[in-house]
Design a protein around this motif. Structure first.
Motif, PDB file in Angstrom:
ATOM      1  N   UNK A 181     -13.117   8.886  54.599  1.00 51.51           N
ATOM      2  CA  UNK A 181     -14.424   8.443  55.072  1.00 51.51           C
ATOM      3  C   UNK A 181     -14.532   7.549  54.800  1.00 51.51           C
ATOM      4  N   UNK A 182     -14.323   5.615  54.651  1.00 54.28           N
ATOM      5  CA  UNK A 182     -14.980   4.750  54.355  1.00 54.28           C
ATOM      6  C   UNK A 182     -14.763   4.369  55.577  1.00 54.28           C
ATOM      7  N   UNK A 183     -15.136   4.319  56.820  1.00 54.11           N
ATOM      8  CA  UNK A 183     -15.082   3.601  58.151  1.00 54.11           C
ATOM      9  C   UNK A 183     -15.656   2.768  57.698  1.00 54.11           C
ATOM     10  N   UNK A 184     -17.361   3.215  56.999  1.00 53.84           N
ATOM     11  CA  UNK A 184     -18.465   1.964  57.193  1.00 53.84           C
ATOM     12  C   UNK A 184     -18.329   0.932  56.188  1.00 53.84           C
ATOM     13  N   UNK A 185     -17.434   2.108  55.334  1.00 49.93           N
ATOM     14  CA  UNK A 185     -17.032   0.466  53.946  1.00 49.93           C
ATOM     15  C   UNK A 185     -16.371  -0.647  54.442  1.00 49.93           C
ATOM     16  N   UNK A 186     -15.787  -0.107  55.733  1.00 57.16           N
ATOM     17  CA  UNK A 186     -13.942  -1.110  55.948  1.00 57.16           C
ATOM     18  C   UNK A 186     -15.247  -2.030  57.090  1.00 57.16           C
ATOM     19  N   UNK A 187     -15.859  -1.352  57.722  1.00 57.65           N
ATOM     20  CA  UNK A 187     -16.480  -2.547  58.253  1.00 57.65           C
ATOM     21  C   UNK A 187     -17.524  -3.599  57.382  1.00 57.65           C
ATOM     22  N   UNK A 188     -18.101  -3.032  57.329  1.00 58.26           N
ATOM     23  CA  UNK A 188     -18.920  -3.824  55.932  1.00 58.26           C
ATOM     24  C   UNK A 188     -18.056  -4.763  55.418  1.00 58.26           C
ATOM     25  N   UNK A 189     -17.445  -5.066  54.642  1.00 55.56           N
ATOM     26  CA  UNK A 189     -15.878  -5.308  54.156  1.00 55.56           C
ATOM     27  C   UNK A 189     -15.303  -6.701  55.425  1.00 55.56           C
ATOM     28  N   UNK A 190     -15.231  -6.396  56.158  1.00 57.07           N
ATOM     29  CA  UNK A 190     -14.708  -6.911  57.161  1.00 57.07           C
ATOM     30  C   UNK A 190     -15.466  -8.129  57.698  1.00 57.07           C
ATOM     31  N   UNK A 191     -16.770  -7.483  57.899  1.00 55.74           N
ATOM     32  CA  UNK A 191     -17.188  -8.337  58.448  1.00 55.74           C
ATOM     33  C   UNK A 191     -18.393  -9.323  56.716  1.00 55.74           C
ATOM     34  N   UNK A 231      -3.940  -0.619  57.934  1.00 50.11           N
ATOM     35  CA  UNK A 231      -4.069   1.842  57.956  1.00 50.11           C
ATOM     36  C   UNK A 231      -3.421   2.402  57.171  1.00 50.11           C
ATOM     37  N   UNK A 232      -3.779   2.956  56.420  1.00 52.18           N
ATOM     38  CA  UNK A 232      -3.657   3.871  55.574  1.00 52.18           C
ATOM     39  C   UNK A 232      -3.437   4.924  55.961  1.00 52.18           C
ATOM     40  N   UNK A 233      -4.559   5.482  56.450  1.00 49.46           N
ATOM     41  CA  UNK A 233      -4.432   7.255  56.939  1.00 49.46           C
ATOM     42  C   UNK A 233      -5.919   7.941  57.641  1.00 49.46           C
ATOM     43  N   UNK A 234      -6.291   7.735  59.092  1.00 43.84           N
ATOM     44  CA  UNK A 234      -7.066   8.965  59.176  1.00 43.84           C
ATOM     45  C   UNK A 234      -8.331   7.276  59.154  1.00 43.84           C
ATOM     46  N   UNK A 235      -9.374   7.471  57.948  1.00 45.63           N
ATOM     47  CA  UNK A 235     -10.169   6.926  58.642  1.00 45.63           C
ATOM     48  C   UNK A 235     -10.202   5.659  57.005  1.00 45.63           C
ATOM     49  N   UNK A 236      -8.806   6.023  57.031  1.00 45.32           N
ATOM     50  CA  UNK A 236      -8.984   5.244  55.774  1.00 45.32           C
ATOM     51  C   UNK A 236      -8.373   3.448  56.105  1.00 45.32           C
TER      52      UNK A 236
END
Length: 75
Positions: free
Chosen positions: A24-34, A47-52
């Motif tokens: 469940x790393x979706x929030x971190x993904x968004x933060x780092x991308x921004x 994309x790696x897997x589900x929310x990863x």
């Protein structure tokens, strides 16, 4: 409480506060991308897997490449 004054301190504080349990790393993904975008880096989400995702920040062009790799999830 001590004020966080440097960009590195603010990024660290923000990332520690973001829930990022494995899978469940979706929030971190968004933060780092921004954050990478605000730093002027090109951003690629792999994309790696589900929310990863792997978040890839790119800067510059040429034959020499440097890759820094770390985990964004916590246990």
């Amino acid at each position: 409480m001590q004020a966080f004054t440097t960009p590195a301190e603010r990024y660290l504080r923000d990332m520690v506060a973001i829930p990022s349990v494995t899978g469940r790393e979706g929030l971190m993904k968004g933060y780092l991308a921004q954050a990478f975008g605000e730093m002027g880096l090109g951003v690629e989400l792999q994309h790696v897997d589900s929310d990863r995702y792997n978040v890839i920040g790119k800067i510059g062009e040429g034959p020499v490449k440097l890759m820094l790799c770390t985990h964004t999830d916590v246990i």
